[in-house]
Design a protein around this motif. Structure first.
Motif, PDB file in Angstrom:
ATOM      1  N   VAL A   1      -5.698  15.401   3.814  1.00 56.46           N
ATOM      2  CA  VAL A   1      -5.728  13.514   3.345  1.00 56.46           C
ATOM      3  C   VAL A   1      -6.932  12.716   4.626  1.00 56.46           C
ATOM      4  O   VAL A   1      -7.717  12.518   3.924  1.00 56.46           O
ATOM      5  CB  VAL A   1      -4.351  13.366   3.421  1.00 56.46           C
ATOM      6  N   ARG A   2      -6.725  13.558   5.835  1.00 54.82           N
ATOM      7  CA  ARG A   2      -7.359  12.521   7.061  1.00 54.82           C
ATOM      8  C   ARG A   2      -8.919  13.004   6.530  1.00 54.82           C
ATOM      9  O   ARG A   2      -9.817  12.380   6.979  1.00 54.82           O
ATOM     10  CB  ARG A   2      -6.906  12.976   8.487  1.00 54.82           C
ATOM     11  N   ASP A   3      -8.910  14.263   5.795  1.00 50.30           N
ATOM     12  CA  ASP A   3     -10.278  15.155   6.096  1.00 50.30           C
ATOM     13  C   ASP A   3     -10.716  14.453   4.795  1.00 50.30           C
ATOM     14  O   ASP A   3     -12.692  14.047   5.134  1.00 50.30           O
ATOM     15  CB  ASP A   3     -10.305  16.612   5.665  1.00 50.30           C
TER      16      ASP A   3
ATOM     17  N   SER B   1      -5.370  -0.620  -9.246  1.00 49.27           N
ATOM     18  CA  SER B   1      -5.218   1.267  -9.650  1.00 49.27           C
ATOM     19  C   SER B   1      -4.899   2.303  -8.649  1.00 49.27           C
ATOM     20  O   SER B   1      -4.836   3.042  -8.702  1.00 49.27           O
ATOM     21  CB  SER B   1      -6.918   1.721  -9.920  1.00 49.27           C
ATOM     22  N   LEU B   2      -4.725   1.811  -7.379  1.00 49.54           N
ATOM     23  CA  LEU B   2      -3.258   2.197  -6.331  1.00 49.54           C
ATOM     24  C   LEU B   2      -2.165   1.245  -5.840  1.00 49.54           C
ATOM     25  O   LEU B   2      -2.171   0.169  -6.484  1.00 49.54           O
ATOM     26  CB  LEU B   2      -4.391   1.949  -5.218  1.00 49.54           C
ATOM     27  N   ASN B   3      -1.098   2.102  -5.501  1.00 46.68           N
ATOM     28  CA  ASN B   3       0.219   1.489  -6.120  1.00 46.68           C
ATOM     29  C   ASN B   3      -0.119   0.656  -4.581  1.00 46.68           C
ATOM     30  O   ASN B   3      -0.020   1.189  -3.160  1.00 46.68           O
ATOM     31  CB  ASN B   3       0.944   2.948  -5.706  1.00 46.68           C
ATOM     32  N   PRO B   4       0.430  -0.566  -4.579  1.00 47.40           N
ATOM     33  CA  PRO B   4       0.658  -1.677  -3.317  1.00 47.40           C
ATOM     34  C   PRO B   4       1.641  -1.121  -2.653  1.00 47.40           C
ATOM     35  O   PRO B   4       1.487  -1.495  -1.415  1.00 47.40           O
ATOM     36  CB  PRO B   4       0.691  -2.763  -3.533  1.00 47.40           C
ATOM     37  N   ARG B   5       2.033  -0.852  -2.826  1.00 44.85           N
ATOM     38  CA  ARG B   5       4.562  -0.108  -2.419  1.00 44.85           C
ATOM     39  C   ARG B   5       3.429   1.813  -1.082  1.00 44.85           C
ATOM     40  O   ARG B   5       5.177   1.303  -0.739  1.00 44.85           O
ATOM     41  CB  ARG B   5       5.111  -0.233  -3.037  1.00 44.85           C
ATOM     42  N   MET B   6       2.450   1.864  -1.660  1.00 41.63           N
ATOM     43  CA  MET B   6       2.399   3.451  -1.150  1.00 41.63           C
ATOM     44  C   MET B   6       1.157   3.130  -0.378  1.00 41.63           C
ATOM     45  O   MET B   6      -0.133   2.362  -0.624  1.00 41.63           O
ATOM     46  CB  MET B   6       1.957   4.490  -2.218  1.00 41.63           C
ATOM     47  N   LYS B   7       1.515   3.347   1.371  1.00 40.66           N
ATOM     48  CA  LYS B   7       0.540   4.087   1.943  1.00 40.66           C
ATOM     49  C   LYS B   7      -0.790   4.835   1.658  1.00 40.66           C
ATOM     50  O   LYS B   7      -0.830   5.865   0.597  1.00 40.66           O
ATOM     51  CB  LYS B   7       1.409   4.557   3.399  1.00 40.66           C
ATOM     52  N   VAL B   8      -1.749   4.513   1.115  1.00 42.79           N
ATOM     53  CA  VAL B   8      -2.848   5.516   1.513  1.00 42.79           C
ATOM     54  C   VAL B   8      -2.630   6.932   1.689  1.00 42.79           C
ATOM     55  O   VAL B   8      -3.295   7.949   0.778  1.00 42.79           O
ATOM     56  CB  VAL B   8      -4.260   4.568   2.261  1.00 42.79           C
ATOM     57  N   GLY B   9      -2.465   7.095   2.897  1.00 45.14           N
ATOM     58  CA  GLY B   9      -1.868   8.786   3.165  1.00 45.14           C
ATOM     59  C   GLY B   9      -0.936   9.400   2.217  1.00 45.14           C
ATOM     60  O   GLY B   9      -1.536  10.177   1.515  1.00 45.14           O
ATOM     61  N   ASP B  10      -0.093   8.270   1.524  1.00 47.62           N
ATOM     62  CA  ASP B  10       0.804   9.265   0.793  1.00 47.62           C
ATOM     63  C   ASP B  10      -0.017   9.074  -0.833  1.00 47.62           C
ATOM     64  O   ASP B  10       0.348   9.834  -1.203  1.00 47.62           O
ATOM     65  CB  ASP B  10       2.019   8.145   0.861  1.00 47.62           C
ATOM     66  N   ILE B  11      -1.022   7.861  -1.338  1.00 45.28           N
ATOM     67  CA  ILE B  11      -1.494   7.715  -2.309  1.00 45.28           C
ATOM     68  C   ILE B  11      -2.703   9.085  -2.517  1.00 45.28           C
ATOM     69  O   ILE B  11      -2.220   9.963  -3.233  1.00 45.28           O
ATOM     70  CB  ILE B  11      -2.720   6.375  -2.369  1.00 45.28           C
ATOM     71  N   ILE B  12      -3.768   9.553  -1.653  1.00 44.84           N
ATOM     72  CA  ILE B  12      -3.985  11.017  -1.506  1.00 44.84           C
ATOM     73  C   ILE B  12      -3.051  11.879  -1.593  1.00 44.84           C
ATOM     74  O   ILE B  12      -4.013  13.043  -1.973  1.00 44.84           O
ATOM     75  CB  ILE B  12      -5.167  10.342  -0.252  1.00 44.84           C
TER      76      ILE B  12
ATOM     77  N   PHE C   1      -6.962   4.584   8.811  1.00 44.92           N
ATOM     78  CA  PHE C   1      -6.444   4.413   7.394  1.00 44.92           C
ATOM     79  C   PHE C   1      -5.472   4.981   6.400  1.00 44.92           C
ATOM     80  O   PHE C   1      -5.076   4.302   5.345  1.00 44.92           O
ATOM     81  CB  PHE C   1      -7.576   4.246   6.074  1.00 44.92           C
ATOM     82  N   ALA C   2      -5.011   6.168   7.037  1.00 50.38           N
ATOM     83  CA  ALA C   2      -3.488   6.590   6.335  1.00 50.38           C
ATOM     84  C   ALA C   2      -2.621   6.035   6.329  1.00 50.38           C
ATOM     85  O   ALA C   2      -2.347   5.884   5.289  1.00 50.38           O
ATOM     86  CB  ALA C   2      -3.747   8.368   6.257  1.00 50.38           C
ATOM     87  N   ASP C   3      -2.309   5.159   7.365  1.00 50.21           N
ATOM     88  CA  ASP C   3      -1.394   4.698   7.850  1.00 50.21           C
ATOM     89  C   ASP C   3      -1.055   2.427   7.226  1.00 50.21           C
ATOM     90  O   ASP C   3      -0.606   2.180   7.690  1.00 50.21           O
ATOM     91  CB  ASP C   3      -1.229   4.531   9.486  1.00 50.21           C
ATOM     92  N   ARG C   4      -3.285   2.151   6.514  1.00 44.20           N
ATOM     93  CA  ARG C   4      -2.595   1.342   5.665  1.00 44.20           C
ATOM     94  C   ARG C   4      -2.310   1.240   4.388  1.00 44.20           C
ATOM     95  O   ARG C   4      -1.929   2.493   3.861  1.00 44.20           O
ATOM     96  CB  ARG C   4      -4.167   0.578   6.368  1.00 44.20           C
TER      97      ARG C   4
END
Length: 332
Positions: free
Chosen positions: A143-145, A112-123, A156-159
């Protein structure tokens, strides 16, 4: 038949929801030869701030019900009234506005998460798409909040998703669902793909978020112990229909429908002495095909209480006790 009322003016009111998927044959000149009756006349309500558990075995129509409520599938018939407005009749602009109020947490945190996007971009993507926060710097801060609220390190936003465990990915999915400040969330088997120890953490997180943000949940699951812990009311589904609905403790302590009784008897008890001594009720036969469900009560071919009339008349949900609804003519 009107839906059993949870409280006055419910947030969600589902009436006669039906979803049939056509079966076709032929490649060039395809023709319809039947229907898969995934959901076949479902009625229930959910009050503001409430969690309704929707349980049943695989293939009974739980996920399809949730998708119809979100209008990811357009129902064949029936109404889905969200805050008094019929979701099934909404046009595109109305649906876009509704997406901010209704969100979903999917079952599989791996797909359910796009593997090509970073977590911060997904949220951050839904925040950007809906124009909630056009400023990139403030969007990043939100996003960080959200990551912190869901129990993750803001770094984790950069992972990327593949750098995280299953439980961490599901927390990302929860953070994404919270990004638009919704009031209603469909949790579609949100913990079933996780280890048992991680399940408890995620369930506790969902409970904390409900209290903190005043959320309303439709919690779709097959793990009855999780449902009892999180949900105020429970609806039991079998072959596209709801067969029993009651407050959580009432349903677990006094199951009235034979299918609910069979489900609860299959739940193992942690004490091995009690587990060895109790009688286990095996339900005869196999689940019928939703392409050609039985007439009358859909459970009657497997039911130990079935009488002649069960194969002829479809039982309506009736209130046998205050707030306890059962679709069985023989239940007392």
């Amino acid at each position: 038949m009107s839906a059993p009322a949870a409280i006055a003016a419910p947030l969600l009111d589902v009436r006669g929801l039906t979803m049939h998927f056509p079966i076709t044959e032929g490649i060039v000149l395809s023709r319809k030869v039947g229907d898969v009756k995934a959901v076949d006349g479902v009625d229930f309500t959910i009050g503001r701030g409430e969690t309704l558990g929707l349980v049943g075995e695989s293939g009974c129509g739980k996920t399809t019900t949730g998708r119809c409520i979100l209008r990811l599938e357009k129902p064949t018939a029936g109404q889905v009234l969200y805050d008094g407005r019929d979701v099934a009749r909404m046009e595109r602009d109305e649906l876009t506005a509704l997406r901010r109020r209704m969100q979903v947490i999917f079952q599989d945190p791996y797909s359910s998460l796009n593997p090509r996007m970073k977590v911060g971009d997904i949220i951050g993507e839904p925040i950007k798409v809906h124009g909630v926060e056009p400023d990139g710097r403030r969007r990043h801060a939100k996003v960080r909040d959200l990551l912190a609220v869901c129990g993750l390190d803001p770094k984790f936003a950069d992972r990327y998703p593949h750098e995280m465990s299953g439980g961490q990915r599901q927390r990302v999915g929860i953070a994404r669902a919270l990004a638009l400040d919704p009031e209603f969330i469909v949790c579609d088997e949100a913990v079933s793909a996780l280890d048992v120890s991680i399940q408890a953490q995620v369930v506790n997180l969902l409970e904390d978020l409900r209290e903190r943000f005043g959320l309303t949940y439709l919690f779709i699951a097959h793990d009855l112990s999780v449902v009892r812990h999180l949900c105020q009311r429970v609806a039991v589904m079998y072959l596209g229909r709801i067969v029993e609905m009651a407050e959580s403790d009432e349903l677990f302590d006094n199951p009235l429908h034979p299918y609910t009784q069979a489900l609860l008897s299959a739940v193992p008890i942690p004490d091995p002495r009690i587990e060895a001594a109790r009688a286990f009720r095996v339900t005869k036969g196999e689940v019928p095909s939703p392409i050609n469900p039985p007439s009358g009560c859909v459970f009657h071919p497997r039911c130990p209480m079935a009488v002649t009339g069960c194969s002829q008349t479809k039982p309506a949900l009736r209130e046998l006790r205050p707030g306890h609804w059962v679709a069985c003519s023989e239940a007392r």
